[in-house]
Each structure stands twice: as C-alpha cells, then as structure tokens.
Scaffold this motif. Structure first.
Motif, PDB file in Angstrom:
ATOM      1  N   ALA A 188       0.882  -1.167   0.096  1.00 23.71           N
ATOM      2  CA  ALA A 188      -0.086   0.013  -0.013  1.00 23.71           C
ATOM      3  C   ALA A 188       0.893   1.441  -0.022  1.00 23.71           C
ATOM      4  O   ALA A 188       0.694   2.139  -0.855  1.00 23.71           O
ATOM      5  CB  ALA A 188      -0.975  -0.008   1.308  1.00 23.71           C
ATOM      6  N   ALA A 189       1.880   1.208   0.822  1.00 19.89           N
ATOM      7  CA  ALA A 189       2.782   2.362   0.815  1.00 19.89           C
ATOM      8  C   ALA A 189       3.681   2.750  -0.639  1.00 19.89           C
ATOM      9  O   ALA A 189       3.613   3.717  -0.960  1.00 19.89           O
ATOM     10  CB  ALA A 189       3.976   2.242   1.800  1.00 19.89           C
ATOM     11  N   ALA A 190       4.065   1.680  -0.981  1.00 22.61           N
ATOM     12  CA  ALA A 190       4.829   1.679  -2.258  1.00 22.61           C
ATOM     13  C   ALA A 190       3.588   2.210  -3.627  1.00 22.61           C
ATOM     14  O   ALA A 190       4.081   3.126  -4.249  1.00 22.61           O
ATOM     15  CB  ALA A 190       5.206   0.476  -2.791  1.00 22.61           C
ATOM     16  N   LYS A 191       2.486   1.647  -3.359  1.00 24.02           N
ATOM     17  CA  LYS A 191       1.484   2.091  -4.598  1.00 24.02           C
ATOM     18  C   LYS A 191       1.113   3.463  -4.390  1.00 24.02           C
ATOM     19  O   LYS A 191       0.875   4.025  -5.251  1.00 24.02           O
ATOM     20  CB  LYS A 191       0.488   0.846  -4.794  1.00 24.02           C
ATOM     21  CG  LYS A 191       0.855  -0.350  -5.355  1.00 24.02           C
ATOM     22  CD  LYS A 191       1.430  -0.214  -6.612  1.00 24.02           C
ATOM     23  CE  LYS A 191       1.718  -1.496  -7.285  1.00 24.02           C
ATOM     24  NZ  LYS A 191       2.239  -1.639  -8.788  1.00 24.02           N
ATOM     25  N   ALA A 192       0.814   3.886  -3.238  1.00 21.84           N
ATOM     26  CA  ALA A 192       0.219   5.208  -2.946  1.00 21.84           C
ATOM     27  C   ALA A 192       1.536   6.150  -3.163  1.00 21.84           C
ATOM     28  O   ALA A 192       1.015   7.225  -3.963  1.00 21.84           O
ATOM     29  CB  ALA A 192       0.064   5.237  -1.449  1.00 21.84           C
TER      30      ALA A 192
END
Length: 315
Positions: free
Chosen positions: A161-165
């Motif tokens: 989630a952190a990477a894609k956001a």
C-alpha cells in the motif's frame, strides 16, 4: 493496418516486469500497436519466452534480465532501448513483488523488499528514462502501475500500500516537472485476473473462466470492473500514443468493462472555529461537524450472485 500506419510505429518502449502476466500483456499490446519493446524479468528463460512470443506475432523485442530497483538496472534498460532500437519513447513501470503479512508480523526485509522493487524501482527507472527523453528532446510517455490497495488500503499489505500510494504521488509530481519537456506521466490502476487474485475465493469463478478461455461472468466484468490482462493493455497503449499527449498527472482505473478516473486527495469537509481547533473545541464539536464526512478504508465488494460462489481453499 500496415506497420507504418500503426499508432506506435517508430516508438520504442520499456516494460519492467514483463516476462509474464500483466506486464507481458502490456508489452504485447505495445508491440501490436507498432512499438519495439524492451522486455524485463529476473528469470532469463521467462524473458526469452516473452521475446519469442512477441517476435512470433510480428513484433520486435529484446530482453534485459535484471532485478528492478538498482540504478544500474535502470541504466541497462535505457541503454538496451537506445542500442537496439535507436531511441526511447515509452516507459511502463510494472515490476513488483509481494510480501504480505499483518503489521505486527512484517519484518524489515518484508517491508524493504517491496519498497525497493515497487517504489525505488519506479523512481530509478523513471529518472533514467526521463533524463534520456529530456536530453534527446523526446516527448515521451511515463506510465506507472498503481493498485486499488494504494488508493484505499488492504489488510496485510502495509508495504504494498505504501509503495503504490507513493507511486501515484510521484506521478503527480513528475507530471508537473516534465510538462515543459512534453513528457506525460500517468498512473494506471489495474483490476485483473493475476497470480494474486487467483488465490482469492471471491474471484474464483472469474479466474476459472479466464483460465479456460471462456468469457468472465458479467457481474465481474461490469459490476466489479474485473477482467483479463488484455482488458488493461489497451489503456497502456493509448496513454503511450500521440493521441494521449494532453493527458498527464492522472490515476486511471481499468478492468473488465470499466474505466475510471480516480480523484486526487482533496478536502471533503471544512470547518472553522474562532481561536482555532483546540482540544476542547474538537472534543465538543468534531463528531457533530465531521462524522458524516469521515472516509472508509479498504475495498467493499457486493455479495456474489447465486451460482458464482466458490468454497474457500481447504473448506
């Protein structure tokens, strides 16, 4: 349509993580529309098979076998495009890995591995490609792959989630920074049958249909916007084309029969208190003023229609 008339004729593309799955579908569609393609995978045999499949369909492709993340890989990819095909016009950053587990069980390595491939790998590849495009005055196309998890969150995917956001945040910044050079930067949020969704019982009927070469049930394609890899590939090729020169800084969702424009984060409610929002003011007024504006998290799926339910694994 002759090759010279193809929308991407004369263009050269890099697609990271394109040995199989969604990445290969993107590369194959770019080639079908006339682009020469640099395939990337960590497995040499997989990369060679991907190149062979594109060449068998009449396209042009070469492979770079290397893990995405390090700057050196980004340089190899851009060099492969320039040395084999003479230029670089399109970059699709698709490479990724998963290390799913809940927060309190996620190790440093689980977190760092996903961030390195998805987030750092996107950064290093885009930096190298954008530098080449600017230096050679090419009005290129940067297309980065996001995820619904990055937009809304998902249980067990802190790292992903952190990477894609973060990728979507970088895309917005790059759209500003690259505008003068005529380079567009967009994020695509795909929803499709993949190795990850194949393990989710909710999608079992759709995945089974796809594996058998049968049409997916309309509920998945229309109501959920869930489809095949090929359903996503058309948007990739469109954003790579001259027809999309005016589209930049966007997060576009695609899957099945559905296309979406995701909003950028924006305030949904605003309140003012003379003297500011002290603790006492918040304690007495926050819920009354803002409760109906609080946002949900995670994806909410409707119940499966009768006949599409599948038992959970091991049930």
């Amino acid at each position: 349509m002759s090759s010279n008339d193809s929308p991407l004729s004369g263009k050269v593309a890099i697609v990271t993580g394109s040995g199989r799955g969604l990445g290969l579908a993107y590369a194959a569609e770019l080639a079908r529309q006339g682009a020469a393609v640099v395939i990337n995978d960590v497995d040499a045999a997989t990369a060679a098979d991907a190149v062979a499949s594109i060449e068998a369909a009449g396209g042009r492709a070469v492979a770079v076998v290397a893990p995405v993340g390090p700057t050196e890989t980004a340089r190899q990819l851009v060099a492969a495009a320039a040395e084999n095909f003479g230029r670089l016009d399109i970059l699709v950053t698709n490479a990724g890995v998963l290390r799913d587990t809940v927060l309190w069980k996620m190790s440093d390595d689980d977190f760092d591995t996903v961030i390195n491939v998805h987030l750092r790998g996107t950064f290093t590849c885009v930096r190298e490609a954008a530098t080449y495009m600017r230096e050679n005055e090419i009005a290129g196309r940067i297309i980065c792959i996001g995820s619904p998890t990055g937009q809304r969150g998902n249980f067990g995917q802190t790292n992903y989630a952190a990477a894609k956001a973060g990728i979507v945040g970088m895309v917005r910044t790059w759209a500003l920074e690259l505008k003068r050079a005529g380079i567009t930067a967009n994020a695509v949020i795909p929803v499709a049958a993949t190795a990850m969704t194949a393990t989710v019982p909710y999608f079992a009927a759709a995945v089974e249909a796809d594996e058998k070469g049968e049409p997916m049930p309309a509920f998945f394609r229309h109501d959920l916007g869930f489809g095949t890899s090929e359903d996503v590939a058309g948007l990739i090729a469109y954003l790579a084309s001259d027809a999309a020169a005016g589209i930049t800084g966007q997060a576009l969702g695609v899957g099945g029969d559905r296309l979406q424009v995701w909003s950028h984060p924006d305030a949904v409610a605003t309140g003012y208190r003379k003297g500011g929002w002290t603790f006492d003011a918040l304690e007495s007024g926050f819920i009354e003023e803002f409760a109906e504006s609080l946002q949900g998290v995670g994806e909410k799926f409707p119940p499966l229609p009768e006949g599409l339910q599948r038992p959970a694994a091991g049930a």
